[in-house]
Design an enzyme around this catalytic site. Structure first.
Site, mmCIF file in Angstrom:
data_model
loop_
_atom_site.group_PDB
_atom_site.id
_atom_site.type_symbol
_atom_site.label_atom_id
_atom_site.label_comp_id
_atom_site.label_asym_id
_atom_site.label_seq_id
_atom_site.Cartn_x
_atom_site.Cartn_y
_atom_site.Cartn_z
ATOM 1 N N ILE A 98 2.129 10.235 0.141
ATOM 2 C CA ILE A 98 2.694 10.036 1.483
ATOM 3 C C ILE A 98 4.110 9.519 1.298
ATOM 4 O O ILE A 98 4.323 8.498 0.638
ATOM 5 C CB ILE A 98 1.814 9.110 2.364
ATOM 6 C CG1 ILE A 98 2.490 8.845 3.723
ATOM 7 C CG2 ILE A 98 1.429 7.833 1.664
ATOM 8 C CD1 ILE A 98 1.576 8.158 4.750
ATOM 9 N N GLY A 110 5.496 6.918 8.806
ATOM 10 C CA GLY A 110 4.399 6.770 7.856
ATOM 11 C C GLY A 110 3.096 6.426 8.566
ATOM 12 O O GLY A 110 2.033 6.965 8.248
ATOM 13 N N ASN A 137 4.172 -1.551 -5.892
ATOM 14 C CA ASN A 137 4.717 -0.963 -4.661
ATOM 15 C C ASN A 137 4.271 -1.804 -3.457
ATOM 16 O O ASN A 137 3.426 -1.418 -2.650
ATOM 17 C CB ASN A 137 4.242 0.493 -4.533
ATOM 18 C CG ASN A 137 4.986 1.252 -3.449
ATOM 19 O OD1 ASN A 137 5.720 0.659 -2.652
ATOM 20 N ND2 ASN A 137 4.797 2.559 -3.408
ATOM 21 N N TYR A 144 -0.540 -0.095 3.808
ATOM 22 C CA TYR A 144 -1.950 0.323 3.826
ATOM 23 C C TYR A 144 -2.854 -0.794 4.346
ATOM 24 O O TYR A 144 -3.799 -0.529 5.087
ATOM 25 C CB TYR A 144 -2.403 0.765 2.423
ATOM 26 C CG TYR A 144 -1.636 1.941 1.872
ATOM 27 C CD1 TYR A 144 -1.428 3.089 2.638
ATOM 28 C CD2 TYR A 144 -1.118 1.923 0.587
ATOM 29 C CE1 TYR A 144 -0.712 4.165 2.141
ATOM 30 C CE2 TYR A 144 -0.404 2.998 0.077
ATOM 31 C CZ TYR A 144 -0.204 4.114 0.863
ATOM 32 O OH TYR A 144 0.506 5.177 0.371
#
Ligand SMILES: CC(C)(COP(=O)(O)OP(=O)(O)OC[C@H]1O[C@@H](n2cnc3c(N)ncnc32)[C@H](O)[C@@H]1OP(=O)(O)O)[C@@H](O)C(=O)NCCC(=O)NCCS
Length: 176
Positions: A98, A110, A137, A144
């Protein structure tokens, strides 16, 4: 500021555009924190016309572009069944990639792509959505987590000769 995003499936006719976008977003995202040699070693295998043709022809993989006012600004790659890079649980969907172009990040593009993946999984009555994300990251991990993903494991990831650790995160869909 949030922008409204159109999402459309990538076809074989888009292969060149997808390849250029994939390389650009990959290097923009990870070159600042990785060696150029490791980046190129990975990219020279992962981002080739032959590999993309194969992936676009795989019925268990789907790519989608995100568009703002007709301009392609990002993409997502979804894997089902045996196309998943591991686990290969037929009741799960993997978000393998993504990416949103740097200039368009932070405008909920996103978010709209991951929501699309979650809705797609629900529409197919799948039970979970999972992905691997580089342990350093932090921005993506935070992103997320904001969508409810939780860590369930980790695995090694080879960026060229550089052995890295990916955190595996999962969103379970059948709680309610
Ligand atoms: C990760 C990525 C896809 C997120 O897309 P995005 O369009 O920038 O994110 P969104 O604008 O939809 O933001 C969604 C949430 O992410 C977090 N977020 C977004 N931008 C952030 C930033 N600059 N710093 C910290 N958190 C941020 C926030 O929690 C945000 O929620 P909010 O809108 O309620 O504040 C995008 O940043 C990207 O392409 N990054 C580089 C490639 C990459 O790392 N891909 C993932 C590989 S696993």
């Amino acid at each position: 500021m949030a922008v409204s995003t159109d999402i459309r499936q990538v076809t074989l006719a888009d292969a060149d555009t997808l390849l250029t976008l994939s390389r650009k977003t990959f290097f923009d995202a990870f070159l600042p924190t990785n060696s150029p040699e490791a980046m190129e070693a990975y990219a020279s295998k992962a981002f080739t016309p032959a590999k993309f043709e194969q992936e676009l022809n795989n019925p268990d993989s789907q790519f989608f572009f995100a568009l703002v006012d007709g301009t392609i600004v990002g993409y997502i790659k979804l894997n089902y069944r045996t196309a998943q890079t591991e686990l290969q649980n037929p009741e799960a969907l993997e978000v393998e990639r993504i990416y949103v172009l740097n200039d368009f990040q932070g405008r909920q593009i996103g978010k709209q792509l991951i929501d699309f993946a979650i809705q797609t999984a629900k529409a197919k009555s799948l039970k979970s959505v999972w992905l691997g994300v580089w342990e350093h990251n932090n921005k993506a991990i935070k992103f997320y987590k904001s969508k409810g993903f939780e860590q369930f494991g980790s695995h090694p990831f080879m960026l060229g000769n550089d052995k890295q650790t990916d955190i595996l995160m999962r969103l379970v869909l059948n709680r309610d």
